[in-house]
Scaffold this active site. Sequence first.
Site, PDB file in Angstrom:
ATOM      1  N   HIS A 230      69.861  77.654 -10.786  1.00 21.11           N
ATOM      2  CA  HIS A 230      70.463  77.876  -9.528  1.00 21.11           C
ATOM      3  C   HIS A 230      71.388  77.020  -9.169  1.00 21.11           C
ATOM      4  O   HIS A 230      71.500  77.102  -7.960  1.00 21.11           O
ATOM      5  CB  HIS A 230      68.928  77.449  -8.688  1.00 21.11           C
ATOM      6  CG  HIS A 230      67.769  78.417  -8.858  1.00 21.11           C
ATOM      7  ND1 HIS A 230      66.677  78.068  -8.470  1.00 21.11           N
ATOM      8  CD2 HIS A 230      67.774  79.534  -9.452  1.00 21.11           C
ATOM      9  CE1 HIS A 230      65.614  79.056  -8.677  1.00 21.11           C
ATOM     10  NE2 HIS A 230      66.384  79.985  -9.576  1.00 21.11           N
TER      11      HIS A 230
ATOM     12  N   PRO B 102      50.400  68.659  -9.431  1.00 17.22           N
ATOM     13  CA  PRO B 102      49.026  68.537  -8.839  1.00 17.22           C
ATOM     14  C   PRO B 102      48.604  69.755  -8.402  1.00 17.22           C
ATOM     15  O   PRO B 102      47.409  69.584  -8.170  1.00 17.22           O
ATOM     16  CB  PRO B 102      49.728  67.396  -7.691  1.00 17.22           C
ATOM     17  CG  PRO B 102      51.080  67.120  -7.895  1.00 17.22           C
ATOM     18  CD  PRO B 102      51.689  68.388  -8.707  1.00 17.22           C
TER      19      PRO B 102
ATOM     20  N   CYS C  52      88.897  78.112   1.800  1.00 14.86           N
ATOM     21  CA  CYS C  52      89.390  78.202   0.400  1.00 14.86           C
ATOM     22  C   CYS C  52      90.948  78.097   0.551  1.00 14.86           C
ATOM     23  O   CYS C  52      91.753  78.702   1.508  1.00 14.86           O
ATOM     24  CB  CYS C  52      89.228  79.722  -0.061  1.00 14.86           C
ATOM     25  SG  CYS C  52      89.928  79.976  -1.823  1.00 14.86           S
TER      26      CYS C  52
ATOM     27  N   TYR D 226      73.412  71.798   3.929  1.00 12.44           N
ATOM     28  CA  TYR D 226      73.775  71.390   2.438  1.00 12.44           C
ATOM     29  C   TYR D 226      74.281  70.003   2.648  1.00 12.44           C
ATOM     30  O   TYR D 226      74.212  69.147   1.587  1.00 12.44           O
ATOM     31  CB  TYR D 226      74.753  72.345   1.966  1.00 12.44           C
ATOM     32  CG  TYR D 226      73.817  73.373   1.236  1.00 12.44           C
ATOM     33  CD1 TYR D 226      73.513  73.284  -0.138  1.00 12.44           C
ATOM     34  CD2 TYR D 226      73.524  74.686   2.045  1.00 12.44           C
ATOM     35  CE1 TYR D 226      72.587  74.087  -0.613  1.00 12.44           C
ATOM     36  CE2 TYR D 226      72.567  75.310   1.350  1.00 12.44           C
ATOM     37  CZ  TYR D 226      71.964  75.226   0.226  1.00 12.44           C
ATOM     38  OH  TYR D 226      71.301  76.274  -0.436  1.00 12.44           O
TER      39      TYR D 226
ATOM     40  N   CYS E  96      86.967  84.827  -3.409  1.00 19.32           N
ATOM     41  CA  CYS E  96      88.030  85.056  -4.759  1.00 19.32           C
ATOM     42  C   CYS E  96      87.243  83.947  -5.749  1.00 19.32           C
ATOM     43  O   CYS E  96      86.085  83.613  -5.579  1.00 19.32           O
ATOM     44  CB  CYS E  96      89.221  84.376  -4.411  1.00 19.32           C
ATOM     45  SG  CYS E  96      89.702  82.698  -4.125  1.00 19.32           S
TER      46      CYS E  96
END
Length: 251
Positions: A116, A213, A144, A57, A127
């Site tokens: 998404h 395409p 977190c 990511y 949480c």
Amino acid sequence: MAGRLNRVLVLTGSGISAESGIPTFRGPEGYWRNFDPTKLATEAAFVRDPATVWEWYRERRERIAHSSPNAAHVALVELAAAANEFLLVTQNVDDLHGRAEWNGRRLDPAQIVQIHGDIFATRCSNCDFRRRNPAEDVGAVPKCPVCSASLRPDVVWFDEELDPARVRGVQIFLEKGDCDFVLVIGTTAVFSYITEWALAGRGANGRLIEINPDETALSPLADERMRVPAGTIAGTLVEKLVDRGLKSEAC
Ligand code: NAD
Ligand code: ZN
């Protein structure tokens, strides 16, 4: 002034960002290292190996941050300006639709549903904590600040459900009436909700146009198939649709 369209719905997938240099998952550049993205973009992969998922990511965030909207993203801003009511539902987690500018204007954020999620947003796996500041996502697996559990990208993975609030946003638009045009651009349309929304948006009198395409699951249902890369529609798309919209009004 050019004529106006009444209602327009646009559904996009990763193909619209391909010409900005962002690979589609199923295309030739789709694999990351030796991983299949459709297996890596899952909650199961995150539970098994969160550091690898985060690394992927981070690389994608970098690539998107250094990319620019292409002619197709820009053409949709022009299209929105020509319509009384416009909604864009994108499966893309990149921010290129939001950054695209035409004549100094951008889409209103209320006109975009990122069904998404948003690759630059982060949420807690445990949480309700959420934030949108990638610079704060430090460490192999960021934690977190509220509960110390692992943070994760705030996107919808292949083994997860859509966010009901975003789905509701699409439904509210569809309930207001049929569209003159529904455009489906750069998606294999493998998720049944994409096809369902396209057909619901077209209703009885609209036209469903696919720009891709390749042949897709939606192709047999489309009224018109433009077998071209999305970037090539820029410049002529809006004029063409406005012209046709006026002709059908005159009938
Ligand atoms: P997909 O990879 O399954 O399909 C991409 C489609 O784009 C194909 O049908 C292909 O023929 C078409 N395409 C390729 N180049 C094109 C071009 N220049 N112009 C028009 N069409 C072109 O992608 P998907 O259906 O969007 O689904 C994969 C999932 O992966 C989505 O849920 C999405 O969230 C995610 N994803 C997002 C991004 C992004 O945000 N840019 C990139 C990759 C994957
Ligand atoms: Zn938490």
